[in-house]
Design a protein around this motif. Structure first.
Motif, PDB file in Angstrom:
ATOM      1  N   LYS A 201       8.293   1.498   6.127  1.00 24.14           N
ATOM      2  CA  LYS A 201       7.051   1.445   5.505  1.00 24.14           C
ATOM      3  C   LYS A 201       5.578   0.164   5.568  1.00 24.14           C
ATOM      4  N   PRO A 202       4.493   0.448   6.288  1.00 24.96           N
ATOM      5  CA  PRO A 202       3.894  -0.269   6.635  1.00 24.96           C
ATOM      6  C   PRO A 202       3.395  -1.578   4.952  1.00 24.96           C
ATOM      7  N   MET A 203       2.888  -2.327   5.693  1.00 28.93           N
ATOM      8  CA  MET A 203       2.736  -3.139   5.275  1.00 28.93           C
ATOM      9  C   MET A 203       1.467  -3.939   5.168  1.00 28.93           C
ATOM     10  N   PHE A 204       0.564  -3.431   6.167  1.00 31.31           N
ATOM     11  CA  PHE A 204      -0.016  -4.467   7.108  1.00 31.31           C
ATOM     12  C   PHE A 204      -1.741  -4.141   6.258  1.00 31.31           C
ATOM     13  N   ASN A 205      -1.739  -3.053   5.568  1.00 27.19           N
ATOM     14  CA  ASN A 205      -2.788  -2.707   4.883  1.00 27.19           C
ATOM     15  C   ASN A 205      -2.788  -3.221   3.410  1.00 27.19           C
ATOM     16  N   SER A 206      -3.128  -4.612   3.399  1.00 25.16           N
ATOM     17  CA  SER A 206      -2.422  -5.426   1.939  1.00 25.16           C
ATOM     18  C   SER A 206      -4.482  -6.703   2.133  1.00 25.16           C
ATOM     19  N   PRO A 207      -4.469  -7.072   1.360  1.00 23.22           N
ATOM     20  CA  PRO A 207      -5.071  -8.422   0.973  1.00 23.22           C
ATOM     21  C   PRO A 207      -5.348  -9.576   2.393  1.00 23.22           C
TER      22      PRO A 207
ATOM     23  N   ASP B 259      -6.984   4.119   7.343  1.00 25.99           N
ATOM     24  CA  ASP B 259      -6.370   4.631   8.404  1.00 25.99           C
ATOM     25  C   ASP B 259      -5.241   4.577   9.045  1.00 25.99           C
ATOM     26  N   LEU B 260      -5.234   3.223   9.910  1.00 25.96           N
ATOM     27  CA  LEU B 260      -4.138   2.782  10.444  1.00 25.96           C
ATOM     28  C   LEU B 260      -3.158   2.938   9.483  1.00 25.96           C
ATOM     29  N   GLU B 261      -2.706   2.967   8.171  1.00 24.75           N
ATOM     30  CA  GLU B 261      -1.795   3.004   7.201  1.00 24.75           C
ATOM     31  C   GLU B 261      -1.001   4.513   7.616  1.00 24.75           C
ATOM     32  N   ALA B 262      -2.602   4.993   7.332  1.00 31.18           N
ATOM     33  CA  ALA B 262      -1.882   6.966   6.940  1.00 31.18           C
ATOM     34  C   ALA B 262      -1.446   7.336   8.461  1.00 31.18           C
ATOM     35  N   GLN B 263      -1.800   7.329   9.694  1.00 29.58           N
ATOM     36  CA  GLN B 263      -1.346   7.442  11.195  1.00 29.58           C
ATOM     37  C   GLN B 263      -0.086   6.440  11.088  1.00 29.58           C
ATOM     38  N   THR B 264      -0.119   5.184  10.631  1.00 29.81           N
ATOM     39  CA  THR B 264       1.475   4.752  10.739  1.00 29.81           C
ATOM     40  C   THR B 264       2.650   5.710  10.282  1.00 29.81           C
TER      41      THR B 264
END
Length: 449
Positions: free
Chosen positions: A251-257, A436-441
């Motif tokens: 699970k990507p966690m980088f799409n965060s504040p 977008d990066l989260e979706a593609q990841t």
């Protein structure tokens, strides 16, 4: 007469029996006798082969380094039973691609020992299964996992298997020009520790030093290698207290504040505060055109030669704390299926990770020692004592952050650059880019899972 004939008959039978039991070369052999002799000859041949055989090893690494050549030649001279042939490639990506091509060919010759970027170990293991090094380390008198900094002990694993060992390390640093700091009225012995200080120092340089001096830059906007931008952003996310992925990378966690803040800092130095420029002059830092520059420890020797006493070095600036990405090379052994070959490969690996080789390479390439037992030696400490930059770089080993240890890391890192670079040109917001990066990841993770 009968007695004489009987004696003659017994003598003939005796000679016949002796002939069967002690057959001479050239005499007719029974099938069973011939088979027994063949097996005996094969056994003698195998014993001779074992005693006299030379194990041929193939060693692949990125970049052509003369120091390694010298030690490989020395290893071959000192080992009658092992011979190593080395092949080098222009960069890590070229090495990885060759491995993948060879693996896909099925019966193609694979290398026995590979030295490659640490982030690519899991990818190699996915196409060419690697030997678990832990049993070898447990039996070794010289190479022990406990000798490595804790950071590098963790980095070697692919799942539960210790697939690689750090032969050398590098990290991000903040380089700065002390003379430009003096001209700007800044303390030449103090590097900016936070993002806010980078911007404040940059504006002061801008105000005091004129348009000829670019206050700040980072390799992600001055180079043409996607990993540089990705690497710097990943460090910034973690320095802000954020995470890139969950523990098992599902699970990507980088799409965060924290992730958005990190990207906004890097992009904002170009688009908002304008202390950085996309028009970076060739060798701008070496030529005294740049105040501060985020780059890797691999450039220390170059910058020391260019700036001398005016070279300043600090840890990477952070939002909450300094974080640097772990880089460098790992050595790994491709499982040949032959214990004797794997044993010989480990003997070579251990040799290339000995103090003599590591310290010589560090002096030549500016690489950092990953083994505490080597870093603490008098020779290495004396070497560090002659370079403030190397001292700072070695201290950065206590501030390391990680890249994803997955077979898809390289694909993901290229995606980071492709999705986020347009932010520098105002084509997309940082928040939309990370969405977008989260979706593609997630698509990449699904594909590999």
């Amino acid at each position: 007469m009968k007695k004489w004939m009987a004696t003659l008959l017994v003598g003939c039978m005796t000679l016949s029996l002796l002939g069967c039991g002690g057959q001479k070369d050239g005499a007719e052999k029974t099938p069973e006798t011939a088979a027994n002799q063949e097996r005996a000859d094969e056994k003698d041949g195998e014993e001779a082969k074992t005693e006299n055989a030379v194990v041929e090893l193939v060693y692949w690494k990125s970049y052509n380094v003369d120091t390694y050549k010298e030690f490989i030649e020395k290893f071959n001279e000192e080992h009658d039973n092992i011979h190593v042939t080395a092949e080098t490639f222009p960069d890590h990506q070229s090495t990885l691609q060759k491995i993948q091509v060879q693996a896909s060919a099925g019966n193609a010759q694979m290398p026995n020992v590979i030295q490659l970027d640490t982030c690519m170990t899991a990818t190699v293991d996915s196409v060419a299964p690697l030997v678990d090094l832990m049993p070898y380390l447990n039996a070794s008198d010289t190479l022990k996992l406990d000798n490595f900094y804790e950071t590098f002990q963790e980095e070697g694993y692919v799942g539960d298997k210790l697939a690689g060992l750090h032969v050398c390390a590098n990290c991000d640093l903040l380089f700065y020009n002390k003379e430009i700091f003096r001209q700007a009225g800044l303390d030449p012995e103090k590097s900016p520790a936070t993002w806010e200080e980078v911007i404040a120092f940059g504006k002061q340089i801008q105000e005091k030093c004129g348009e000829d001096i670019i206050p700040f830059a980072y390799t992600g906007i001055t180079g043409d290698y996607y990993e540089q931008f990705s690497w710097e952003w990943q460090a910034m996310v973690q320095s802000a207290g954020g995470e890139l992925f969950n523990e098992d990378y599902t699970k990507p966690m980088f799409n965060s504040p924290e992730g958005i803040e990190a990207l906004e800092f890097l992009v904002g130095t170009v688009t908002d505060s304008k202390i950085a420029s996309l028009s970076y002059p060739d060798k701008g830092f070496e030529n005294g055109r740049l105040g501060m520059y985020m780059d890797g420890s691999w450039s220390i020797n170059t910058y020391q030669d260019a700036l001398g006493e005016n070279l300043g070095v600090g840890l990477m600036p952070g939002k909450v704390e300094s974080k640097v990405m772990v880089g460098g090379d790992q050595m790994m052994i491709v499982d040949s299926g032959d214990k004797a070959v794997n044993d010989a490969a480990f003997e070579f690996l251990a040799y290339m990770m000995s103090a003599d080789v590591i310290i010589a390479n560090s002096k030549d390439q500016g690489e950092l020692a990953c083994q505490k037992s080597i870093a603490d030696t008098e020779e290495y400490q004396e070497y560090l004592g002659k370079s403030q930059a190397m001292q700072v770089a070695q201290s950065a080993m206590e501030h390391c952050a990680y890249r994803a240890r997955t077979p898809w890391y390289d694909e993901w890192s290229q995606l980071v650059y492709a999705v986020c670079e347009p932010c520098l040109y105002g084509e997309i917001s940082c928040a939309d880019a990370l969405a977008d990066l989260e979706a593609q990841t997630n698509d990449i993770i699904s594909k590999y899972n």
